[in-house]
Structures are given as C-alpha cells and as structure tokens.
Write a protein that holds these residues in place. Structure first.
Motif, PDB file in Angstrom:
ATOM      1  N   MET A   1       0.745  -1.209   0.185  1.00 58.92           N
ATOM      2  CA  MET A   1       0.225  -0.272  -0.087  1.00 58.92           C
ATOM      3  C   MET A   1       0.912   1.455   0.006  1.00 58.92           C
ATOM      4  SD  MET A   1      -2.427   1.529   2.860  1.00 58.92           S
ATOM      5  CE  MET A   1      -3.824  -0.426   2.426  1.00 58.92           C
ATOM      6  N   ARG A   2       0.409   2.172  -0.843  1.00 60.01           N
ATOM      7  CA  ARG A   2       1.001   3.704  -0.850  1.00 60.01           C
ATOM      8  C   ARG A   2       1.464   3.922   0.205  1.00 60.01           C
ATOM      9  NH1 ARG A   2       0.136   7.144  -5.965  1.00 60.01           N
ATOM     10  NH2 ARG A   2      -2.198   6.394  -4.910  1.00 60.01           N
ATOM     11  N   ARG A   3       2.549   5.247   0.622  1.00 61.14           N
ATOM     12  CA  ARG A   3       1.867   5.590   1.968  1.00 61.14           C
ATOM     13  C   ARG A   3       1.330   6.859   1.272  1.00 61.14           C
ATOM     14  NH1 ARG A   3       7.820   4.797   5.318  1.00 61.14           N
ATOM     15  NH2 ARG A   3       7.594   2.313   5.684  1.00 61.14           N
ATOM     16  N   LYS A   4       0.593   7.780   2.141  1.00 63.87           N
ATOM     17  CA  LYS A   4      -0.253   9.033   2.192  1.00 63.87           C
ATOM     18  C   LYS A   4       0.239  10.216   2.642  1.00 63.87           C
ATOM     19  CE  LYS A   4      -5.276  10.009   2.717  1.00 63.87           C
ATOM     20  NZ  LYS A   4      -6.180   9.387   3.738  1.00 63.87           N
ATOM     21  N   VAL A   5       0.393  10.800   2.499  1.00 64.08           N
ATOM     22  CA  VAL A   5       1.479  12.703   2.654  1.00 64.08           C
ATOM     23  C   VAL A   5       0.047  13.186   2.292  1.00 64.08           C
ATOM     24  CG1 VAL A   5       3.154  14.002   1.338  1.00 64.08           C
ATOM     25  CG2 VAL A   5       3.369  11.112   1.643  1.00 64.08           C
ATOM     26  N   ALA A   6       0.206  13.762   3.663  1.00 59.79           N
ATOM     27  CA  ALA A   6      -0.456  15.437   3.364  1.00 59.79           C
ATOM     28  C   ALA A   6       0.272  16.599   3.552  1.00 59.79           C
ATOM     29  CB  ALA A   6      -0.785  15.057   4.606  1.00 59.79           C
ATOM     30  N   ILE A   7       0.061  18.051   2.370  1.00 60.88           N
ATOM     31  CA  ILE A   7       0.648  19.044   2.387  1.00 60.88           C
ATOM     32  C   ILE A   7      -0.376  19.682   2.641  1.00 60.88           C
ATOM     33  CG2 ILE A   7       2.020  20.130   1.069  1.00 60.88           C
ATOM     34  CD1 ILE A   7       2.992  17.781  -0.458  1.00 60.88           C
ATOM     35  N   ILE A   8       0.562  20.555   3.518  1.00 63.16           N
ATOM     36  CA  ILE A   8      -0.252  21.638   4.655  1.00 63.16           C
ATOM     37  C   ILE A   8      -0.267  22.804   3.194  1.00 63.16           C
ATOM     38  CG2 ILE A   8      -1.010  22.568   5.952  1.00 63.16           C
ATOM     39  CD1 ILE A   8      -0.257  20.956   8.405  1.00 63.16           C
ATOM     40  N   GLY A   9      -0.998  23.242   2.546  1.00 63.54           N
ATOM     41  CA  GLY A   9      -0.898  24.396   2.042  1.00 63.54           C
ATOM     42  C   GLY A   9      -0.370  24.438   0.640  1.00 63.54           C
ATOM     43  N   ALA A 274       4.363  20.517   5.891  1.00 58.34           N
ATOM     44  CA  ALA A 274       3.789  22.327   6.447  1.00 58.34           C
ATOM     45  C   ALA A 274       3.946  23.062   5.198  1.00 58.34           C
ATOM     46  CB  ALA A 274       3.887  22.015   8.430  1.00 58.34           C
ATOM     47  N   SER A 275       3.884  23.115   4.063  1.00 58.95           N
ATOM     48  CA  SER A 275       4.423  24.215   3.310  1.00 58.95           C
ATOM     49  C   SER A 275       3.787  25.709   4.250  1.00 58.95           C
ATOM     50  CB  SER A 275       3.225  23.998   2.131  1.00 58.95           C
ATOM     51  OG  SER A 275       3.597  25.558   1.433  1.00 58.95           O
ATOM     52  N   SER A 276       2.564  25.325   4.975  1.00 60.53           N
ATOM     53  CA  SER A 276       2.045  26.579   5.591  1.00 60.53           C
ATOM     54  C   SER A 276       2.572  27.364   6.562  1.00 60.53           C
ATOM     55  CB  SER A 276       0.651  26.701   6.677  1.00 60.53           C
ATOM     56  OG  SER A 276       1.119  25.089   6.989  1.00 60.53           O
ATOM     57  N   ASP A 277       2.773  28.393   7.190  1.00 54.63           N
ATOM     58  CA  ASP A 277       3.689  29.362   8.513  1.00 54.63           C
ATOM     59  C   ASP A 277       4.496  28.352   8.848  1.00 54.63           C
ATOM     60  OD1 ASP A 277       4.153  31.962   9.074  1.00 54.63           O
ATOM     61  OD2 ASP A 277       3.835  30.663  10.449  1.00 54.63           O
ATOM     62  N   TYR A 278       5.568  28.067   9.520  1.00 55.78           N
ATOM     63  CA  TYR A 278       6.458  27.435  10.413  1.00 55.78           C
ATOM     64  C   TYR A 278       5.856  28.007  11.830  1.00 55.78           C
ATOM     65  CZ  TYR A 278      10.292  24.654  11.775  1.00 55.78           C
ATOM     66  OH  TYR A 278      10.595  23.577  11.867  1.00 55.78           O
ATOM     67  N   HIS A 279       5.536  28.996  11.971  1.00 52.39           N
ATOM     68  CA  HIS A 279       4.983  29.020  13.255  1.00 52.39           C
ATOM     69  C   HIS A 279       3.506  28.644  13.645  1.00 52.39           C
ATOM     70  CE1 HIS A 279       2.137  32.164  16.250  1.00 52.39           C
ATOM     71  NE2 HIS A 279       3.797  31.776  17.172  1.00 52.39           N
ATOM     72  N   HIS A 280       2.686  29.001  12.418  1.00 49.44           N
ATOM     73  CA  HIS A 280       1.098  28.856  12.235  1.00 49.44           C
ATOM     74  C   HIS A 280       1.323  27.065  12.855  1.00 49.44           C
ATOM     75  CE1 HIS A 280      -3.267  28.659  11.497  1.00 49.44           C
ATOM     76  NE2 HIS A 280      -3.167  27.677  10.788  1.00 49.44           N
ATOM     77  N   THR A 461       8.147  23.029   5.439  1.00 46.62           N
ATOM     78  CA  THR A 461       9.055  23.430   3.903  1.00 46.62           C
ATOM     79  C   THR A 461       8.379  25.111   4.111  1.00 46.62           C
ATOM     80  OG1 THR A 461       8.986  23.160   1.675  1.00 46.62           O
ATOM     81  CG2 THR A 461       7.563  22.088   2.211  1.00 46.62           C
ATOM     82  N   GLY A 462       9.206  25.412   2.882  1.00 48.81           N
ATOM     83  CA  GLY A 462       8.897  26.923   2.371  1.00 48.81           C
ATOM     84  C   GLY A 462       9.668  28.017   2.910  1.00 48.81           C
TER      85      GLY A 462
END
Length: 493
Positions: A1-9, A274-280, A461-462
């Motif tokens: 099964m492929r591993r599932k990755v979430a990217i925020i932003g 997380a491609s969203s704001d790091y602090h957030h 990231t970002g």
C-alpha cells in the motif's frame, strides 16, 4: 500500500513537494484553505476586466524554474510563454533615472557612463557573482541543513574564501563602485532577502547574477501561470488537491503524527509536510511537540511586511516600464523604520509593477493594471486611512515621474492588502510578506529545521526554513523535503 502524505498549503514549496513526492510513489493530498492553489501567489480577476497577481512579480533565476519542469520531462514553454523584459526595470532616483537593459553589454555601457571604470568593475562583479551562483545554487541551497557537516564538501572547502561568507553585502559592493546610484542598484536585489545590505552576507551577490545577468522575465497571463503549471505537473504525478479546506489540528500518537483534523474531520496520514507558515503550523501541535517556543520566534529577524495596492487605471500611463523602483529617498532611512525605530516611513521607497505594459490579457484595452508595493515593519497597525494616505503619496510620485495628473481620480478598481491581511489569509507571523531574513545568523543550519525534532514523520518547507525566501528557493525547499521523505520511503517513517 502506498504511504499517504498530507501537504498543508499549496504555495510554491507545497506544489514542489507535492510533485516530487507523488512522482516517488507517495499518495499525496494537498490541503489549501483558499479556493485556488498558489498561497501568496494567488491571482484574482475583477468585474472591470483586470487580472491581478497577488504576490510575486519578479521572474528571476529562470534556470531553477526550468530545472523543476525538466525533472518531470517538461519545459516551461509547454505551459506558458515567457517574455524577456527590456528594459528589465527602471530605478528612479532624486536626480536621475536608470533603465536596466536586457543585454549585458548594454549594461556595461550604462555603468561606464555613470562612473569611469565602472563597466570593467561590473564585469568583475558579475564574474564573481556567477561563480557564487554556480556554487551556491548547486551546493549550498540544496542541503537539508541538518548539520554543518553537509557543507564540508571538497568543492565548498576549496572555494570558501571566494564565496565571501563573512563579508557583508554593503561593504562588498563598495569595493567595486563609488557612485551612490550604482551602489543602490547593486544592493537592491538583496532587499528580497529581507534585511539591510549591511546585514546580508556577500555570498548573495549571486542574486545579482540570477537577476541582472540571467534576465528579468514575465509569463504572459501573469505570474500565476507558473502556479497553474506546477499544479498540473503535480496532478500528473498523481497528487490530489483539496481546496477550501482548513487544517485545524495535527494529532499525535506516541512519537508520530497520526492524523490531521480538517474542517472537523480526522484524516489519517503516514507523513505530513507543512508548507504553511512554520509558526502557525506549530500552534496546531501540542506544546511538547513544537520545535520552537514563542520566545524563539520573537527573537528572529523577519523580512518585512508590505502595503500593496491593486489598481485598475482608466487610461494608459506614459513613460512607465513594467517594473519601476522609486528610490528617490534614502534606503537606510526606510530600512530603519522596519527594523529599528519601527513605524510607518516618513520618506518611503516603493515598487510599481505595470504588467499591462507587456501583457494585453491583464487589463482592458486602453487601461492599465498597476500594482504598488511599499515594504513595512511586521506587526504594525495598518488602518485603512493610513493605507490611503500612502497610496496618494505613491501616486503623486508616479505622476511626477510619468508626467501625468490626478491618477487617483482615474482609478476604476482599487484593493489594498497589508499586514493584517497577511495574518488573516496566510497566518503569517507578524504579517510578514517574505519569511525570515537571510542574515548570516539565520542561514543554513541556523534556520528553523525542516524536520520536527520529536515527530519523525512531520516536515516543514517554505520561506521560513531552508533555503529561504523567494520563488526559486521555495521550489528548491519543496524538493529538499520531498527528498527527505523519499530517503525514508523504505524505512519506518
């Protein structure tokens, strides 16, 4: 099964990470709180027929962007038409103006006309800048920066003195040029790095090469064409995009991220980027699992925020180039209002972008698309009346430069964007526009880490992590993080 990755932003780093991770075989899902990809590089259209890019407008370092598409078997021309601007931009001073030509030999002549011997000095400067670019963009910026040992390559060690890591950019430029306008012209690119030239390492003269020597470009249809193209590439690799989705919580089980709460619904994932704001992003975690404290973030030097105006003008504006920089006032005085005596500047600098000079698709016939940007301190109050005051002041200076009158009365579309908007739309720390400043103390290993120290399947990231602010660095950042999870693909993440 492929591993599932979430990217925020779905800013540039998120799009890049999505494409590379999906290509490597991960089941990638990108969650974006807005109704379109791009993050700060979104685009909007108006009923009056104008099309506005909301964020980046300087298409520099085209080789880095070309490299992204080449990694997936494409060329930029498969997605959009790229125009090389001539002049690249105009810089307006109190006594004289300079239009920077596309051709380097013409630029040499321009420098020589300003200062005897400056043409030869420009050649020497750019030769050194090219060397730094080739080392910096191939060796330095592609490191995940877990440890200084990554930078102990023979190539870097052999050329360390030539990279000018310990010299500041202002003193470095002064070695080459005496003319104040030429110095300002050469210092300008590092403003994108979010600090005064006196606080930026001379290594970043590579920006001058990546901009002036490689040229300033524009994708017909707007900068958003790059966002669209990267989104298509990611989707073709198998990534799935989910828009109008708000990530509310990062859930932890044991020493791993287990799920995201998205609009009240829990979704299980093997890896989160997380491609969203790091602090957030860290506020979505229980405190014991955060990489950094509030005191840490308060101690960082952030790049500025900005006052931006998107304007539709009911006539053509003569004597205006695609990019114009209004530097009639002292750079250091404006910078001081951002970092020292924090306040709205008394004598600001600002930038004007008029893409309708190049692109007939972004404004109705006979009208002008005008984007104005003035750098500001983060966390400063930005009421509408204050914004309006500076809009009128910027337009007056535009009128003097272009020989026009009463531009304010010719506005048929107007929208402002400032500190509080960056906070609301992007959760940007302090309302910053460009991330962390690339000072020496915030470079490479000294930047916020790309991997959570306690949760091995959470990555960042970002522009708040390596390699730093800007569109090409964000694209590189996404690739770096994707490579980190690819390395772990056959191990326990």
């Amino acid at each position: 099964m492929r591993r599932k990755v979430a990217i925020i932003g779905s800013g540039f780093s998120g799009l890049s990470a999505a494409a590379y991770a999906a290509k490597a075989g991960f089941d990638v899902h990108v969650y974006e709180r807005h109704d379109q990809p791009g993050g700060r590089a979104r685009q909007f259209s108006t009923d009056e027929g104008f099309v506005f890019d909301m964020g980046p407008s300087w298409y520099w370092m085209p080789d880095i962007i070309d490299g992204f598409f080449a990694d997936f078997g494409y060329q930029t021309s498969d997605f959009y038409q790229l125009v090389s601007l001539n002049p690249q931009f105009e810089m307006i001073f109190s006594a004289a103006n300079m239009r920077i030509p596309r051709d380097f030999e013409d630029m040499v002549e321009l420098f020589e006309a300003r200062e005897a011997g400056a043409g030869l000095q420009l050649r020497k400067f750019m030769e050194s800048a090219k060397f730094k670019y080739e080392i910096g963009m191939k060796e330095f910026v592609n490191k995940p920066s877990h440890s200084w040992l990554e930078f102990m390559s023979p190539k870097i060690a052999k050329n360390s003195l030539k990279l000018d890591l310990l010299s500041n950019f202002r003193n470095y430029v002064a070695r080459y040029f005496k003319c104040a306008e030429l110095r300002t012209l050469m210092e300008f690119p590092v403003i994108f790095l979010g600090a005064s030239p006196k606080d930026i390492p001379a290594l970043y003269s590579l920006m001058n090469y990546g901009g002036y020597a490689l040229g300033t470009h524009y994708p017909i249809g707007g900068f958003y064409q790059l966002v669209r193209a990267m989104c298509v590439v990611a989707e073709k690799q198998g990534a799935t995009f989910h828009f109008n989705k708000q990530v509310e919580e990062i859930q932890v089980e044991g020493n791993r991220v287990s799920a995201l709460r998205i609009d009240g619904v829990l979704e299980q994932f093997d890896v989160v980027i997380a491609s969203s704001d790091y602090h957030h992003t860290e506020t979505l975690l229980p405190k014991p699992y955060r990489n950094y404290t509030e005191e840490y973030w308060k101690s960082r030097t952030f790049a500025p925020s900005s006052l931006i105006y998107y304007l539709g003008i009911d006539e053509r504006i003569p004597n205006l180039t695609h990019h114009s920089l209004f530097f009639e006032n002292a750079l250091d005085d404006h910078i001081s209002c951002i970092y020292d005596d924090v306040k709205w500047p008394d004598k600001p600098l600002f930038y004007a972008c008029c893409p309708s000079k190049t692109d007939p698709h972004v404004a109705p016939a006979g009208k002008e698309n005008l984007f104005l940007l003035m750098p500001l301190a983060i966390d400063i109050s930005d009421p509408e009346d204050k914004r309006e005051h500076y809009l009128r002041a910027m337009l007056k200076r535009l009128e003097r430069h272009t020989g026009t009158h009463d531009l304010y009365s010719k506005i048929i579309y107007k929208r402002s964007y400032c500190v509080s908007d960056f906070k609301r739309d992007y959760h940007a720390y302090g309302g910053n526009a460009y991330g962390l400043a690339n000072t020496l103390q915030q470079t490479a290993v000294w930047k916020p880490k790309i991997r959570n120290k306690r949760l091995p399947n959470l990555f960042y990231t970002g522009q708040l992590t390596v390699p730093g602010p800007g569109v090409p660095p964000a694209i590189i950042s996404g690739r770096i993080v994707a490579n980190e999870i690819i390395k772990l693909k056959n191990s326990t993440i």
